[in-house]
Design a protein around this motif. Structure first.
Motif, PDB file in Angstrom:
ATOM      1  N   VAL A   5       5.635 -20.466   7.956  1.00 37.39           N
ATOM      2  CA  VAL A   5       4.546 -19.591   8.398  1.00 37.39           C
ATOM      3  C   VAL A   5       4.595 -18.257   7.665  1.00 37.39           C
ATOM      4  CG1 VAL A   5       5.656 -18.444  10.376  1.00 37.39           C
ATOM      5  CG2 VAL A   5       3.203 -18.898  10.420  1.00 37.39           C
ATOM      6  N   THR A   6       5.797 -17.766   7.359  1.00 38.58           N
ATOM      7  CA  THR A   6       5.897 -16.524   6.592  1.00 38.58           C
ATOM      8  C   THR A   6       5.315 -16.706   5.198  1.00 38.58           C
ATOM      9  OG1 THR A   6       7.883 -15.859   7.804  1.00 38.58           O
ATOM     10  CG2 THR A   6       7.463 -14.762   5.712  1.00 38.58           C
ATOM     11  N   GLY A   7       5.647 -17.833   4.561  1.00 39.36           N
ATOM     12  CA  GLY A   7       5.085 -18.107   3.240  1.00 39.36           C
ATOM     13  C   GLY A   7       3.575 -18.180   3.263  1.00 39.36           C
ATOM     14  N   ASP A   8       3.026 -18.790   4.308  1.00 45.50           N
ATOM     15  CA  ASP A   8       1.578 -18.891   4.448  1.00 45.50           C
ATOM     16  C   ASP A   8       0.946 -17.512   4.645  1.00 45.50           C
ATOM     17  OD1 ASP A   8      -0.868 -20.578   4.907  1.00 45.50           O
ATOM     18  OD2 ASP A   8      -0.766 -19.640   6.891  1.00 45.50           O
ATOM     19  N   ILE A   9       1.590 -16.684   5.474  1.00 45.67           N
ATOM     20  CA  ILE A   9       1.085 -15.320   5.708  1.00 45.67           C
ATOM     21  C   ILE A   9       1.120 -14.509   4.409  1.00 45.67           C
ATOM     22  CG2 ILE A   9       1.599 -13.129   6.856  1.00 45.67           C
ATOM     23  CD1 ILE A   9       2.588 -14.815   9.271  1.00 45.67           C
ATOM     24  N   VAL A  10       2.253 -14.584   3.704  1.00 43.51           N
ATOM     25  CA  VAL A  10       2.401 -13.836   2.450  1.00 43.51           C
ATOM     26  C   VAL A  10       1.330 -14.247   1.440  1.00 43.51           C
ATOM     27  CG1 VAL A  10       3.876 -13.628   0.389  1.00 43.51           C
ATOM     28  CG2 VAL A  10       4.858 -13.313   2.674  1.00 43.51           C
ATOM     29  N   ALA A  11       1.101 -15.550   1.314  1.00 46.41           N
ATOM     30  CA  ALA A  11       0.093 -16.032   0.356  1.00 46.41           C
ATOM     31  C   ALA A  11      -1.292 -15.511   0.707  1.00 46.41           C
ATOM     32  CB  ALA A  11       0.106 -17.557   0.319  1.00 46.41           C
ATOM     33  N   LYS A  12      -1.612 -15.461   1.992  1.00 45.99           N
ATOM     34  CA  LYS A  12      -2.915 -14.941   2.402  1.00 45.99           C
ATOM     35  C   LYS A  12      -3.023 -13.444   2.136  1.00 45.99           C
ATOM     36  CE  LYS A  12      -3.847 -18.487   5.891  1.00 45.99           C
ATOM     37  NZ  LYS A  12      -3.803 -18.846   7.329  1.00 45.99           N
ATOM     38  N   ILE A  13      -1.932 -12.715   2.354  1.00 42.70           N
ATOM     39  CA  ILE A  13      -1.944 -11.274   2.091  1.00 42.70           C
ATOM     40  C   ILE A  13      -2.193 -11.007   0.613  1.00 42.70           C
ATOM     41  CG2 ILE A  13      -0.478  -9.211   1.977  1.00 42.70           C
ATOM     42  CD1 ILE A  13       0.851 -10.189   4.592  1.00 42.70           C
ATOM     43  N   ILE A  14      -1.425 -11.675  -0.251  1.00 40.91           N
ATOM     44  CA  ILE A  14      -1.549 -11.435  -1.695  1.00 40.91           C
ATOM     45  C   ILE A  14      -2.868 -11.970  -2.229  1.00 40.91           C
ATOM     46  CG2 ILE A  14      -0.538 -12.056  -3.935  1.00 40.91           C
ATOM     47  CD1 ILE A  14       2.220 -11.801  -2.630  1.00 40.91           C
ATOM     48  N   ASN A  15      -3.373 -13.036  -1.604  1.00 42.55           N
ATOM     49  CA  ASN A  15      -4.671 -13.591  -2.012  1.00 42.55           C
ATOM     50  C   ASN A  15      -5.843 -12.840  -1.399  1.00 42.55           C
ATOM     51  OD1 ASN A  15      -5.560 -15.744  -3.739  1.00 42.55           O
ATOM     52  ND2 ASN A  15      -6.464 -16.742  -1.946  1.00 42.55           N
ATOM     53  N   GLU A  16      -5.512 -11.810  -0.595  1.00 40.34           N
ATOM     54  CA  GLU A  16      -6.515 -10.946   0.047  1.00 40.34           C
ATOM     55  C   GLU A  16      -7.446 -11.750   0.950  1.00 40.34           C
ATOM     56  OE1 GLU A  16      -8.406  -8.455  -2.881  1.00 40.34           O
ATOM     57  OE2 GLU A  16      -6.511  -7.977  -3.858  1.00 40.34           O
ATOM     58  N   GLU A  17      -6.848 -12.659   1.715  1.00 36.51           N
ATOM     59  CA  GLU A  17      -7.580 -13.451   2.699  1.00 36.51           C
ATOM     60  C   GLU A  17      -7.325 -12.897   4.104  1.00 36.51           C
ATOM     61  OE1 GLU A  17      -6.798 -17.660   2.651  1.00 36.51           O
ATOM     62  OE2 GLU A  17      -6.315 -17.603   0.515  1.00 36.51           O
ATOM     63  N   PRO A  18      -8.267 -13.063   5.015  1.00 33.94           N
ATOM     64  CA  PRO A  18      -8.020 -12.682   6.403  1.00 33.94           C
ATOM     65  C   PRO A  18      -7.011 -13.639   7.041  1.00 33.94           C
ATOM     66  CG  PRO A  18     -10.139 -13.803   6.209  1.00 33.94           C
ATOM     67  CD  PRO A  18      -9.642 -13.592   4.812  1.00 33.94           C
ATOM     68  N   ASN A  19      -6.299 -13.152   8.047  1.00 33.53           N
ATOM     69  CA  ASN A  19      -5.349 -13.978   8.775  1.00 33.53           C
ATOM     70  C   ASN A  19      -5.780 -14.045  10.225  1.00 33.53           C
ATOM     71  OD1 ASN A  19      -2.785 -14.877  10.153  1.00 33.53           O
ATOM     72  ND2 ASN A  19      -2.029 -14.739   8.056  1.00 33.53           N
ATOM     73  N   ASP A  20      -5.662 -15.214  10.836  1.00 33.52           N
ATOM     74  CA  ASP A  20      -6.121 -15.356  12.218  1.00 33.52           C
ATOM     75  C   ASP A  20      -5.078 -14.886  13.230  1.00 33.52           C
ATOM     76  OD1 ASP A  20      -4.296 -17.355  11.852  1.00 33.52           O
ATOM     77  OD2 ASP A  20      -5.631 -19.010  12.376  1.00 33.52           O
ATOM     78  N   MET A  21      -3.967 -14.313  12.743  1.00 33.39           N
ATOM     79  CA  MET A  21      -2.947 -13.762  13.638  1.00 33.39           C
ATOM     80  C   MET A  21      -2.976 -12.237  13.596  1.00 33.39           C
ATOM     81  SD  MET A  21       0.394 -16.096  12.809  1.00 33.39           S
ATOM     82  CE  MET A  21       0.355 -17.896  12.880  1.00 33.39           C
TER      83      MET A  21
END
Length: 416
Positions: free
Chosen positions: A389-405
């Motif tokens: 889940v951390t890897g998924d969060i990091v990828a979304k942050i760097i990819n400038e995507e919104p996160n549902d958490m």
């Protein structure tokens, strides 16, 4: 937009971040100062535990910790010393160890541990990684009624979040572990928990990442950072300077020293844990377990039975303290009548550092000082559990995507 991302740290967090970043099409290079198998991700218990929703900083832990500190073989030990950063961390830990703070942290921990387990299962399936995935749950084995009462309370909390938890008699435990003799008064069983053999998982995961184009630089230390106008422009390593668009520091307990090179402070200590594997045990449990009274994990691995435990705070000194190892052996032989001291004569003790934040929650997010720097560290004893889940969060942050958490509890600047 395709980016080049440099990741410092080849442990569970760094590899999972590389995996999800690569899936989003980014070029990824992973830098590590060991051979890829030197950190805390290798020698741990391998648990993926959505049942464990109470953070390390919790009511009662300080009183118990003070008692344990008087015994060098106990589950928790701080080497007495005057250290400004350790004292500061301790005061923050004390402030976080309240019922009110746990009430805020526990729902979020349940959300991310549950999400992470699902991602882990998907990853293992998609990439066909055979790492001994064990879906038999987790047993909290107790010798004393006091400890069983404590585990029942933890079970009640887990049930409150929809987790299954059962209180078992010794006879019921025996049915789950045929052929294994146990000296216990009872147990709490979490059937939804799982585990992997971590060192084999990391080895196979690295192969997957390399096949998918992730570049690795092992035995490479970071000497300094190049920076300009609020951005990092390069990593100066022991062999070259690495240029990237974004940088991730996911170096476990080494993260704080690295960030100090950038003038950043991240309150964190390394909690040294020990483990060893008995290759030919007299009996092997079917269900992974924690020997609760001694805080020792018992993990049936693909290559033997691993025992792990203790929390020792001692300035990132990697030397093996044989008294700590002896404490684990004493707990094992106390719980397991079939195991004699002779079964532990050929063990090769391992030690690694769990990166511990004061409030028991990791740091995951963007730096407030450098626009292209992301930090992911401080996972304490949940590095394997929270890796996906951390890897998924990091990828979304760097990819400038919104996160549902709501990631505010993980903010990297929450102590600034």
């Amino acid at each position: 937009m395709k980016k080049k991302v440099a990741i410092v740290g080849a442990g569970m967090i760094g590899l999972c971040s590389a995996y999800y970043l690569r899936k989003k099409g980014h070029d990824v290079i992973v830098i590590d100062d060991h051979d890829g198998y030197g950190g805390a991700s290798v020698g741990n218990a391998g648990f993926l535990c959505p049942s464990h929703v109470v953070p390390l900083a919790s009511p009662g832990i300080i009183t118990q910790g003070i008692k344990w500190m008087l015994n060098e073989k106990s589950p928790f030990y701080i080497k007495p010393r005057l250290n400004k950063e350790l004292i500061s961390w301790g005061l923050k830990f004390k402030k976080a160890a309240t019922a009110e703070k746990v009430k805020i942290a526990a729902p979020f921990l349940h959300q991310i541990t549950t999400a992470s387990q699902k991602l882990a299962e998907q990853l293992l399936q998609d990439e066909k990684i055979n790492a001994g995935y064990n879906k038999n749950g987790l047993l909290m084995l107790c010798q004393s009624e006091k400890e069983l009462h404590h585990e029942k309370e933890a079970a009640d909390i887990a049930r409150g979040f929809g987790q299954s938890a059962e209180v078992l008699t010794p006879e019921e435990v025996a049915k789950l572990n045929p052929g294994l003799d146990l000296n216990i008064c009872g147990a709490v069983y979490f059937p939804n928990d799982t585990m992997i053999t971590p060192h084999i998982f990391l080895r196979e995961f690295q192969k997957v990442l390399k096949a998918n184009g992730v570049e690795f630089m092992f035995n490479t230390s970071i000497n300094s950072f190049e920076r300009e106008k609020g951005e990092i422009t390069g990593l100066v390593t022991s062999s070259t300077t690495i240029k990237a668009d974004d940088y991730l520091i996911a170096a476990g307990s080494a993260t704080s020293p690295l960030l100090r090179l950038l003038g950043l402070r991240l309150p964190m200590v390394g909690g040294k844990g020990y483990s060893f594997t008995v290759n030919n045990p007299p009996a092997i449990p079917q269900v992974p377990s924690i020997l609760s009274d001694g805080k020792v994990s018992m993990s049936p691995m693909m290559d033997g039975l691993r025992f792990s435990g203790t929390m020792e705070i001692n300035d990132l000194n990697s030397a093996i303290n044989l008294k700590r190892v002896e404490g684990i052996v004493n707990t094992a032989t106390s719980f397991l009548p079939q195991f004699k001291k002779s079964h532990f004569t050929d063990i090769k003790p391992w030690a690694g550092f769990r990166p511990c934040s004061p409030d028991g929650l990791p740091y995951v997010g963007k730096s407030n000082k450098f626009s292209n720097l992301t930090i992911a560290a401080g996972h304490a004893m949940l590095g394997i559990t929270l890796g996906p889940v951390t890897g998924d969060i990091v990828a979304k942050i760097i990819n400038e995507e919104p996160n549902d958490m709501d990631l505010s509890l993980l903010a990297v600047d929450r102590y600034n």
